[in-house]
Design a protein around this motif. Structure first.
Motif, short mmCIF file in Angstrom:
data_model
loop_
_atom_site.label_atom_id
_atom_site.label_comp_id
_atom_site.label_asym_id
_atom_site.label_seq_id
_atom_site.Cartn_x
_atom_site.Cartn_y
_atom_site.Cartn_z
N PHE A 251 0.72 -1.16 -0.03
CA PHE A 251 0.05 -0.02 -0.10
C PHE A 251 0.85 1.08 -0.06
N MET A 252 1.79 1.29 0.77
CA MET A 252 2.82 2.35 0.80
C MET A 252 3.54 2.62 -0.53
N ALA A 253 4.07 1.80 -0.97
CA ALA A 253 4.81 1.79 -2.24
C ALA A 253 3.83 2.12 -3.38
N THR A 254 2.72 2.01 -3.47
CA THR A 254 1.60 2.13 -4.40
C THR A 254 1.20 3.68 -4.21
N GLY A 255 1.31 4.06 -3.14
CA GLY A 255 1.00 5.50 -2.84
C GLY A 255 2.15 6.37 -3.28
N ILE A 256 3.35 5.73 -3.11
CA ILE A 256 4.34 6.92 -3.12
C ILE A 256 4.74 6.66 -4.78
N ALA A 257 4.31 5.92 -5.56
CA ALA A 257 4.56 5.88 -6.95
C ALA A 257 3.52 6.51 -7.90
N LEU A 258 2.48 6.90 -7.39
CA LEU A 258 1.34 7.64 -8.15
C LEU A 258 1.88 8.92 -8.93
N PHE A 259 2.87 9.19 -8.23
CA PHE A 259 3.19 10.55 -8.96
C PHE A 259 3.90 10.52 -10.15
N ALA A 260 4.56 9.23 -10.41
CA ALA A 260 5.57 9.17 -11.43
C ALA A 260 5.09 9.16 -12.88
N THR A 261 3.99 8.78 -13.10
CA THR A 261 3.51 9.05 -14.55
C THR A 261 2.57 9.86 -14.89
N ILE A 262 2.42 10.81 -14.30
CA ILE A 262 1.37 11.99 -14.34
C ILE A 262 1.95 13.37 -14.44
N GLN A 263 3.17 13.36 -15.03
CA GLN A 263 4.21 14.85 -15.04
C GLN A 263 3.26 15.64 -15.77
N PRO A 264 2.66 15.42 -16.85
CA PRO A 264 2.09 16.47 -17.79
C PRO A 264 0.85 17.12 -16.84
N GLN A 265 0.35 16.30 -16.12
CA GLN A 265 -1.05 16.87 -15.46
C GLN A 265 -0.66 17.61 -14.29
N VAL A 266 0.47 17.28 -13.58
CA VAL A 266 1.18 17.76 -12.63
C VAL A 266 1.61 19.27 -13.09
N ASN A 267 2.25 19.13 -13.97
CA ASN A 267 3.12 20.55 -14.51
C ASN A 267 1.93 21.55 -14.91
N GLU A 268 1.17 21.21 -15.88
CA GLU A 268 -0.17 21.74 -16.20
C GLU A 268 -0.98 22.39 -14.80
N ARG A 269 -1.21 21.55 -13.76
CA ARG A 269 -1.76 22.33 -12.68
C ARG A 269 -1.20 22.99 -11.73
N LEU A 270 0.15 22.92 -11.76
CA LEU A 270 1.05 23.78 -10.89
C LEU A 270 1.78 24.93 -11.96
N ALA A 271 1.45 24.84 -13.22
CA ALA A 271 2.07 25.86 -14.09
C ALA A 271 3.56 25.90 -13.86
#
Length: 432
Positions: A251-271
């Motif tokens: 459960f821990m590893a799944t939660g920390i790895a959520l960030f890895a593949t959504i770079q476009p969405q993260v960058n767009e949201r945070l400009a």
């Protein structure tokens, strides 16, 4: 006292643990090199052949995920076999030898199918290394210093893993390289990166060959009954503690790895640009590097369970908030605190599982945690990719829910293994 013994004494670990930590740091540099290099290699003009109807992005995903899944699936098998054979060093060398050969094989790979095959073989090779290395650290430690040994081992391994991607892009972009001894011949940046990965694996192989020996106890007492229980055999709790730690680690590893593949969405949201994303991605690893050793030593003094419980509690808000932050700075802070939570869980969990492992079964017991971590790292990116379409916050809400479930499991099913917390290890002692 030899130099290696003095350095080991400074870290308060067995000198063989320190040697193994440096060896894993070396192969970690090479292996993490490929996380950056392989996607670039796939989309380059060097690679071609049948795509089986798949887009390049999907091929990259398959290549990277295949490594994680094969690595995780094979770890219980290799861990169990090393228990039965009682030969940790041999299994580690087999894995490092496989890594060296497969890293060189990339130089000759010119088709998508060959890349899939090589990366799959690398996953199997690493499965020989991970559970047996952790088992060896466990057997070279004692209950009084197991957390500190696990912390030192993980710290150096993570330093190597974190340094690889930083250097990989520079090595590729700076190519081609002239070879003065070969009459003006050159090698591409990709080939140079693969050679670097092969050399680091070979260096790790050399360090293990020269500096590592199997503990006498392992050689003499590899057990026969190595089954992993799901139910608690003592009857005090519903679930076996090692199995419970494995589920919480998943459960821990799944939660920390959520960030890895959504770079476009993260960058767009945070400009923000790619540099900020890289810093945010690295924040988790930075916290792990800084805290694994001190937390590991602290859990030798104050107990394993308090750190694991507190880490799972902290994991809930630090995962959830990532779905709602609106600035780059707050995302960095959230990732850093998530790394603190991960450090509080991982080393103490390995130490607790090591406390529970009987003679000759460290590989089997501890492979439950390493396998679970590997599966989580592979599942997390797939989960976030599937859920982010329903809203940016959804993957992180899901990850926080997993962390909360992990907390409930740990709080209700895990008992302390230290007989006298706060007694702690004697500072500066080793197990030589």
């Amino acid at each position: 006292m030899s130099l290696s013994s003095r350095v080991a004494a400074a870290f308060a670990v067995d000198r063989r643990v320190l040697a193994l930590a440096f060896a894993r740091m070396a192969d970690g540099v090479g292996n993490s090199f490929l996380i950056v290099v392989i996607p670039l290699y796939v989309v380059s003009d060097v690679v071609g052949g049948a795509t089986f109807g798949l887009a390049e992005a999907m091929i990259i995903g398959i290549i990277l995920s295949l490594f994680g899944f094969l690595n995780s699936i094979c770890q219980p098998v290799t861990g169990r076999l090393s228990d039965r054979a009682g030969k940790r060093k041999l299994f580690i060398l087999v894995g490092l030898g496989g890594l060296t050969v497969t890293n060189l094989a990339y130089v000759f790979a010119e088709s998508y199918a060959s890349l899939v095959l090589i990366r799959g073989l690398q996953g199997v090779s690493v499965a020989f290394i991970v559970p047996t290395s952790i088992a060896l650290v466990n057997e070279l430690a004692t209950t009084r210093d197991r957390g500190g040994n696990m912390g030192v081992y993980n710290t150096f391994r993570l330093i190597g893993f974190g340094a690889g991607p930083v250097a990989a892009g520079a090595v590729v972009n700076a190519g081609p390289y002239a070879l003065p001894v070969a009459g003006g011949a050159t090698i591409s940046g990709f080939d140079a990166a693969f050679y670097v990965a092969a050399v680091t694996a070979a260096l790790s192989y050399l360090l293990v060959t020269v500096l590592i020996t199997d503990p006498e106890a392992t050689q003499a007492s590899a057990g026969d009954d190595l089954a992993i229980a799901i139910r608690d055999p003592s009857g005090r709790n519903l679930l076996d503690p090692t199995f419970t730690l494995g589920v919480a680690t998943l459960f821990m590893a799944t939660g920390i790895a959520l960030f890895a593949t959504i770079q476009p969405q993260v960058n767009e949201r945070l400009a923000q640009g790619a540099t900020w994303f890289g810093l945010q991605f690295a924040a988790f690893v930075i916290a792990q590097i800084l805290l694994q050793t001190p937390i590991g030593r602290a859990c030798d003094r104050y107990g394993r369970r308090p750190f694991i419980v507190a880490g799972m509690v902290l994991l809930v808000p630090t995962t959830l908030v990532q779905g709602f932050v609106l600035t780059s700075e707050t995302m960095f802070a959230a990732r850093l605190l998530q790394g603190v939570a991960g450090a509080m869980v991982f080393a103490p969990s390995l130490a607790l599982a090591g406390d529970l492992a009987g003679e000759g079964e460290s590989g089997t017991k501890l492979s439950v945690l390493t396998m679970a971590f590997g599966f989580g790292i592979a599942i997390g990116p797939l989960t976030s990719g599937a859920l982010v379409g329903y809203g940016f916050h959804v993957p992180f809400v899901f990850g926080a829910a997993l962390a909360a479930a992990g907390f409930v499991l740990v709080y209700t099913q895990i008992e302390e293994t230290l007989e006298s917390p706060a007694a702690g290890p004697v500072p500066g002692t080793t197990n030589d």
